[in-house]
Scaffold this motif. Structure first.
Motif, PDB file in Angstrom:
ATOM      1  N   ARG A  13      79.785  77.128  -1.834  1.00 36.46           N
ATOM      2  CA  ARG A  13      78.545  77.818  -2.226  1.00 36.46           C
ATOM      3  C   ARG A  13      77.915  77.138  -3.443  1.00 36.46           C
ATOM      4  O   ARG A  13      76.712  76.902  -3.496  1.00 36.46           O
ATOM      5  CB  ARG A  13      78.850  79.287  -2.520  1.00 36.46           C
ATOM      6  CG  ARG A  13      77.627  80.142  -2.751  1.00 36.46           C
ATOM      7  CD  ARG A  13      78.052  81.583  -3.043  1.00 36.46           C
ATOM      8  NE  ARG A  13      76.942  82.499  -2.960  1.00 36.46           N
ATOM      9  CZ  ARG A  13      76.030  82.660  -3.911  1.00 36.46           C
ATOM     10  NH1 ARG A  13      76.111  81.946  -5.019  1.00 36.46           N
ATOM     11  NH2 ARG A  13      75.048  83.521  -3.751  1.00 36.46           N
ATOM     12  N   GLU A  43      85.111  86.131  14.671  1.00 32.32           N
ATOM     13  CA  GLU A  43      83.728  86.591  14.492  1.00 32.32           C
ATOM     14  C   GLU A  43      82.980  85.728  13.475  1.00 32.32           C
ATOM     15  O   GLU A  43      81.755  85.623  13.520  1.00 32.32           O
ATOM     16  CB  GLU A  43      83.681  88.051  14.028  1.00 32.32           C
ATOM     17  CG  GLU A  43      84.265  89.035  15.002  1.00 32.32           C
ATOM     18  CD  GLU A  43      85.766  89.223  14.843  1.00 32.32           C
ATOM     19  OE1 GLU A  43      86.390  88.603  13.964  1.00 32.32           O
ATOM     20  OE2 GLU A  43      86.328  89.999  15.618  1.00 32.32           O
ATOM     21  N   LEU A  44      83.709  85.133  12.532  1.00 35.06           N
ATOM     22  CA  LEU A  44      83.063  84.346  11.491  1.00 35.06           C
ATOM     23  C   LEU A  44      83.056  82.850  11.783  1.00 35.06           C
ATOM     24  O   LEU A  44      82.333  82.098  11.141  1.00 35.06           O
ATOM     25  CB  LEU A  44      83.759  84.596  10.144  1.00 35.06           C
ATOM     26  CG  LEU A  44      83.709  86.034   9.647  1.00 35.06           C
ATOM     27  CD1 LEU A  44      84.492  86.169   8.360  1.00 35.06           C
ATOM     28  CD2 LEU A  44      82.273  86.482   9.458  1.00 35.06           C
ATOM     29  N   ASP A  47      79.679  81.304  12.499  1.00 34.49           N
ATOM     30  CA  ASP A  47      78.882  81.010  11.308  1.00 34.49           C
ATOM     31  C   ASP A  47      79.233  79.632  10.768  1.00 34.49           C
ATOM     32  O   ASP A  47      78.350  78.851  10.408  1.00 34.49           O
ATOM     33  CB  ASP A  47      79.132  82.057  10.214  1.00 34.49           C
ATOM     34  CG  ASP A  47      78.416  83.370  10.485  1.00 34.49           C
ATOM     35  OD1 ASP A  47      77.433  83.366  11.247  1.00 34.49           O
ATOM     36  OD2 ASP A  47      78.837  84.389   9.926  1.00 34.49           O
ATOM     37  N   GLU A  65      69.728  80.207   4.003  1.00 31.91           N
ATOM     38  CA  GLU A  65      70.525  80.680   5.139  1.00 31.91           C
ATOM     39  C   GLU A  65      71.981  80.217   5.024  1.00 31.91           C
ATOM     40  O   GLU A  65      72.904  80.958   5.372  1.00 31.91           O
ATOM     41  CB  GLU A  65      69.913  80.208   6.459  1.00 31.91           C
ATOM     42  CG  GLU A  65      70.501  80.905   7.651  1.00 31.91           C
ATOM     43  CD  GLU A  65      69.732  80.639   8.933  1.00 31.91           C
ATOM     44  OE1 GLU A  65      70.300  80.878  10.008  1.00 31.91           O
ATOM     45  OE2 GLU A  65      68.560  80.199   8.868  1.00 31.91           O
ATOM     46  N   GLU A  68      73.605  82.593   2.679  1.00 25.71           N
ATOM     47  CA  GLU A  68      73.871  83.867   3.355  1.00 25.71           C
ATOM     48  C   GLU A  68      75.131  83.790   4.208  1.00 25.71           C
ATOM     49  O   GLU A  68      75.928  84.730   4.244  1.00 25.71           O
ATOM     50  CB  GLU A  68      72.677  84.261   4.229  1.00 25.71           C
ATOM     51  CG  GLU A  68      71.463  84.714   3.464  1.00 25.71           C
ATOM     52  CD  GLU A  68      70.263  84.964   4.367  1.00 25.71           C
ATOM     53  OE1 GLU A  68      70.435  85.023   5.608  1.00 25.71           O
ATOM     54  OE2 GLU A  68      69.149  85.094   3.832  1.00 25.71           O
ATOM     55  N   ILE A  69      75.313  82.690   4.894  1.00 25.38           N
ATOM     56  CA  ILE A  69      76.511  82.505   5.731  1.00 25.38           C
ATOM     57  C   ILE A  69      77.760  82.515   4.858  1.00 25.38           C
ATOM     58  O   ILE A  69      78.734  83.212   5.159  1.00 25.38           O
ATOM     59  CB  ILE A  69      76.411  81.209   6.555  1.00 25.38           C
ATOM     60  CG1 ILE A  69      75.357  81.366   7.658  1.00 25.38           C
ATOM     61  CG2 ILE A  69      77.767  80.821   7.139  1.00 25.38           C
ATOM     62  CD1 ILE A  69      75.021  80.087   8.388  1.00 25.38           C
ATOM     63  N   ASP A  71      78.114  83.787   1.892  1.00 27.79           N
ATOM     64  CA  ASP A  71      78.300  85.134   1.332  1.00 27.79           C
ATOM     65  C   ASP A  71      78.910  86.095   2.353  1.00 27.79           C
ATOM     66  O   ASP A  71      79.745  86.934   2.003  1.00 27.79           O
ATOM     67  CB  ASP A  71      76.964  85.692   0.814  1.00 27.79           C
ATOM     68  CG  ASP A  71      76.519  85.000  -0.463  1.00 27.79           C
ATOM     69  OD1 ASP A  71      77.324  84.293  -1.100  1.00 27.79           O
ATOM     70  OD2 ASP A  71      75.326  85.157  -0.824  1.00 27.79           O
ATOM     71  N   ARG A  72      78.515  85.978   3.621  1.00 25.81           N
ATOM     72  CA  ARG A  72      79.117  86.808   4.674  1.00 25.81           C
ATOM     73  C   ARG A  72      80.605  86.519   4.809  1.00 25.81           C
ATOM     74  O   ARG A  72      81.429  87.426   4.971  1.00 25.81           O
ATOM     75  CB  ARG A  72      78.432  86.545   6.026  1.00 25.81           C
ATOM     76  CG  ARG A  72      77.381  87.526   6.392  1.00 25.81           C
ATOM     77  CD  ARG A  72      77.013  87.480   7.861  1.00 25.81           C
ATOM     78  NE  ARG A  72      76.742  86.176   8.426  1.00 25.81           N
ATOM     79  CZ  ARG A  72      75.570  85.559   8.396  1.00 25.81           C
ATOM     80  NH1 ARG A  72      74.543  86.128   7.801  1.00 25.81           N
ATOM     81  NH2 ARG A  72      75.391  84.381   8.964  1.00 25.81           N
ATOM     82  N   LEU A  73      80.950  85.243   4.748  1.00 24.56           N
ATOM     83  CA  LEU A  73      82.361  84.862   4.842  1.00 24.56           C
ATOM     84  C   LEU A  73      83.160  85.412   3.659  1.00 24.56           C
ATOM     85  O   LEU A  73      84.253  85.942   3.836  1.00 24.56           O
ATOM     86  CB  LEU A  73      82.494  83.341   4.905  1.00 24.56           C
ATOM     87  CG  LEU A  73      81.979  82.673   6.176  1.00 24.56           C
ATOM     88  CD1 LEU A  73      81.855  81.173   5.972  1.00 24.56           C
ATOM     89  CD2 LEU A  73      82.895  82.976   7.338  1.00 24.56           C
ATOM     90  N   ALA A  75      82.451  87.981   1.817  1.00 24.65           N
ATOM     91  CA  ALA A  75      82.480  89.454   1.819  1.00 24.65           C
ATOM     92  C   ALA A  75      83.349  90.049   2.924  1.00 24.65           C
ATOM     93  O   ALA A  75      83.639  91.251   2.893  1.00 24.65           O
ATOM     94  CB  ALA A  75      81.055  89.986   1.948  1.00 24.65           C
ATOM     95  N   TRP A  76      83.766  89.238   3.889  1.00 29.40           N
ATOM     96  CA  TRP A  76      84.555  89.764   5.005  1.00 29.40           C
ATOM     97  C   TRP A  76      85.853  90.366   4.482  1.00 29.40           C
ATOM     98  O   TRP A  76      86.584  89.716   3.735  1.00 29.40           O
ATOM     99  CB  TRP A  76      84.854  88.640   5.997  1.00 29.40           C
ATOM    100  CG  TRP A  76      85.489  89.122   7.249  1.00 29.40           C
ATOM    101  CD1 TRP A  76      86.803  89.117   7.534  1.00 29.40           C
ATOM    102  CD2 TRP A  76      84.835  89.675   8.385  1.00 29.40           C
ATOM    103  NE1 TRP A  76      87.015  89.641   8.786  1.00 29.40           N
ATOM    104  CE2 TRP A  76      85.820  90.005   9.332  1.00 29.40           C
ATOM    105  CE3 TRP A  76      83.496  89.949   8.689  1.00 29.40           C
ATOM    106  CZ2 TRP A  76      85.517  90.564  10.563  1.00 29.40           C
ATOM    107  CZ3 TRP A  76      83.212  90.507   9.900  1.00 29.40           C
ATOM    108  CH2 TRP A  76      84.214  90.808  10.825  1.00 29.40           C
TER     109      TRP A  76
END
Length: 78
Positions: A13, A43-44, A47, A65, A68-69, A71-73, A75-76
């Motif tokens: 990041r 599921e990840l 991404d 974007e 965002e990807i 950050d999703r990883l 936060a999982w």
């Protein structure tokens, strides 16, 4: 997600924020997936495939974007 994986994602990041070069992001994402594929939920992984595909011009994502990807990883839940 364990702390080592989170640290690797945070480093990716930081790299994206400091020096956004799609090909380098692709290489780092590929290395990350190879190193941690057993720990990353299916599921990840798609991404991560999106980031990996950025070595081809037609699949380059905007910097926002990519963040965002990541950050999703991060936060999982574990």
């Amino acid at each position: 997600m364990n702390e080592l994986i989170k640290a690797e994602l945070l480093e990716l990041r930081r790299h994206i924020l400091a020096d956004y070069q799609p090909t380098k992001v692709s290489i780092q994402a590929m290395k990350f997936l190879l190193d941690y594929s057993n720990e990353i939920p299916y599921e990840l992984q798609s991404d991560l495939h999106s980031l990996i595909a950025m070595d081809m011009d037609e699949f380059i994502l905007p910097q926002e974007e990519c963040i965002e990807i990541i950050d999703r990883l991060i936060a999982w839940p574990s």
